[in-house]
Design an enzyme around this catalytic site. Structure first.
Site, PDB file in Angstrom:
ATOM      1  N   LYS A 187     -45.208  26.429 -10.874  1.00 27.40           N
ATOM      2  CA  LYS A 187     -44.728  27.815 -10.810  1.00 27.40           C
ATOM      3  C   LYS A 187     -43.259  27.819 -10.376  1.00 27.40           C
ATOM      4  O   LYS A 187     -42.888  28.282  -9.296  1.00 27.40           O
ATOM      5  CB  LYS A 187     -45.591  28.647  -9.869  1.00 27.40           C
ATOM      6  CG  LYS A 187     -45.592  30.138 -10.208  1.00 27.40           C
ATOM      7  CD  LYS A 187     -46.717  30.846  -9.494  1.00 27.40           C
ATOM      8  CE  LYS A 187     -46.704  32.349  -9.787  1.00 27.40           C
ATOM      9  NZ  LYS A 187     -46.971  32.652 -11.203  1.00 27.40           N
ATOM     10  N   ARG A 218     -51.273  24.966  -4.569  1.00 25.48           N
ATOM     11  CA  ARG A 218     -50.468  24.946  -5.791  1.00 25.48           C
ATOM     12  C   ARG A 218     -48.976  24.824  -5.464  1.00 25.48           C
ATOM     13  O   ARG A 218     -48.230  24.153  -6.174  1.00 25.48           O
ATOM     14  CB  ARG A 218     -50.736  26.194  -6.635  1.00 25.48           C
ATOM     15  CG  ARG A 218     -50.102  26.139  -8.021  1.00 25.48           C
ATOM     16  CD  ARG A 218     -50.631  27.233  -8.925  1.00 25.48           C
ATOM     17  NE  ARG A 218     -50.267  28.561  -8.448  1.00 25.48           N
ATOM     18  CZ  ARG A 218     -50.620  29.692  -9.069  1.00 25.48           C
ATOM     19  NH1 ARG A 218     -51.354  29.628 -10.162  1.00 25.48           N
ATOM     20  NH2 ARG A 218     -50.257  30.859  -8.592  1.00 25.48           N
ATOM     21  N   GLU A 237     -50.614  29.346 -23.207  1.00 27.58           N
ATOM     22  CA  GLU A 237     -50.827  30.518 -22.363  1.00 27.58           C
ATOM     23  C   GLU A 237     -49.869  31.615 -22.770  1.00 27.58           C
ATOM     24  O   GLU A 237     -48.958  31.404 -23.570  1.00 27.58           O
ATOM     25  CB  GLU A 237     -50.652  30.179 -20.885  1.00 27.58           C
ATOM     26  CG  GLU A 237     -49.283  29.690 -20.475  1.00 27.58           C
ATOM     27  CD  GLU A 237     -49.199  29.448 -18.978  1.00 27.58           C
ATOM     28  OE1 GLU A 237     -49.412  30.388 -18.205  1.00 27.58           O
ATOM     29  OE2 GLU A 237     -48.923  28.300 -18.579  1.00 27.58           O
TER      30      GLU A 237
END
Length: 446
Positions: free
Chosen positions: A293, A191, A329
């Site tokens: 992220k 990721r 989310e």
């Protein structure tokens, strides 16, 4: 520590403070490379109340550091004493690592000539364009491939800046037999590589990433809580540390890993959450970096989160910024809705962070015979669900007791046999070693 009266806002603010602690608030000083790394024994764990850890920063002994320059290759990392770092005032992460959030105001309106806007054609495609002519009746824009006269224009409510910082979050656990384990660190490495590519940053290899996490965990092993008392939260951080003035990739990047023992993310532990659906602010926009992220994805949500906390809610769920009807989310976790034997969760199609706990829960649910769908889920469907639960590295799996939207509160099942409890029991069983790890999710490091 901040008083627990602040509720779940404390963990959210703490996460932002952690990033600042590693990037901005710790600018004075230098990496302490002096001294050798100790044995990291399990003795002398300090004056820690393992039963009341909470989710806050407790500095440990060591951090892992490595750098790369123009060749894009990271040098051999080393363990340094945990402490302040030194950055040039023109470091990329300080100058281009904080961007303003964007809001959408669809419709025709007066826009300044020379402004850069996002235009949406009737088929839903979006393009970036420069405004050439503007008047009170609307705008004419030049889109790189063609002219767009049949468009609606979105007014920009924020600026575009270049991120120079991304981070990850993973955990080390201690089992009853004394073994130390990491949870799927390879997925965090993958990721980070994806995020680095999106942000035009070099990234450590998967092996380098795992090695840095492993070394950090072992060097701070005495801070890993006893079984069932919490975990060692490990924060890998990739920043543009080289000096730069113009907008372009930094000449140097730093990859560092630090850690802190933690307990439950939310103040009330695994008690059901009371969530609020935000209909004004958005966490991410189409074509942005919501699925990365990035350090800039978290500070912008504090406005909505702080307001929700002041009204007594645990956290916020955000809607998509295009249609404003599909759930995406929560502030720090993914969301799922249960209806009968079906479990639905929004797809990670660019706006939503591909959570590693989310991915794990989907696998566990399918193994248990549940029908799991990753698709756009309208808010009405969430409100009609039997259960709702959230997942994340920090939160694990936590049930939702209620959701409030446009003044209407809906309550969900949280007692008796629930899907979230079934999935949580399986995950904790594997984590503790009481259940077989058939998929090889846990990496034993000692």
């Amino acid at each position: 520590m901040v008083s627990s009266d602040d509720g779940g806002l404390v963990p959210a603010l703490t996460m932002i403070m952690w990033l600042c602690g590693a990037v901005v608030a710790v600018l004075i000083g230098a990496f302490d490379s002096g001294g050798s790394v100790g044995s990291g024994s399990d003795d002398e764990c300090g004056e820690i109340d393992w039963d009341n850890l909470g989710f806050g920063i407790k500095p440990t002994d060591y951090m892992y550091v490595t750098k790369c320059t123009d060749d894009g290759l990271f040098e051999q990392g080393q363990l340094n004493r945990y402490g302040n770092i030194e950055l040039n005032p023109s470091a990329g992460v300080l100058n281009y690592g904080q961007s303003r959030s964007k809001g959408r105001d669809v419709g025709r309106q007066k826009t300044s000539v020379g402004a850069r806007v996002t235009v949406e054609r009737g088929n839903g495609d979006c393009f970036r364009a420069w405004v050439l002519v503007s008047d009170i009746f609307g705008v004419f824009v030049f889109v790189f491939e063609h002219y767009g006269f049949d468009v609606t224009v979105e007014r920009e409510t924020g600026g575009y800046c270049s991120d120079r910082g991304i981070f990850e979050g993973t955990k080390a656990f201690r089992r009853e037999d004394g073994g130390l384990f990491l949870f799927r660190p390879d997925q965090n490495a993958i990721r980070m590589q994806y995020g680095a590519d999106r942000m035009c940053m070099p990234s450590p290899s998967i092996d380098q990433f795992i090695d840095g996490v492993k070394q950090t965990a072992l060097a701070n092993r005495r801070w890993i809580p006893p079984p069932g008392k919490g975990s060692l939260y490990i924060r890998p951080l990739l920043i543009g540390s080289g000096p730069i003035l113009g907008l372009s990739p930094a000449p140097e990047y730093t990859f560092l890993v630090y850690s802190s023992p933690v307990g439950n993310y939310f103040k009330n532990g695994l008690s059901p959450l009371n969530l609020y659906i935000e209909d004004e602010f958005h966490r991410a926009t189409r074509g942005g970096v919501g699925g990365v992220k990035s350090i800039t994805n978290y500070a912008p949500v504090l406005k909505a989160l702080t307001r929700a906390k002041s009204r007594g809610f645990s956290d916020v769920i955000y809607l998509d910024s295009v249609h404003k009807k599909y759930l995406e989310e929560a502030t720090s976790c993914n969301v799922f809705v249960v209806k009968g034997n079906h479990i639905s969760t929004p797809p990670t199609s660019g706006n939503i962070l591909p959570g590693i706990t989310r991915k794990t829960v989907i696998d566990i649910a399918r193994d248990h015979g549940y029908q799991v769908e990753e698709r756009a889920v309208p808010v009405e469907e969430f409100l009609d669900g039997d259960e709702v639960f959230c997942t994340g590295t920090a939160v694990s799996i936590v049930p939702v007791g209620s959701i409030t939207y446009l003044g209407k509160r809906v309550d969900y099942k949280t007692t008796g046999e629930t899907v979230s409890r079934d999935l949580y029991s399986t995950l904790i069983g594997i984590q503790s070693g009481l259940a077989e790890d058939k998929k090889g999710w846990f990496l034993q490091i000692e």
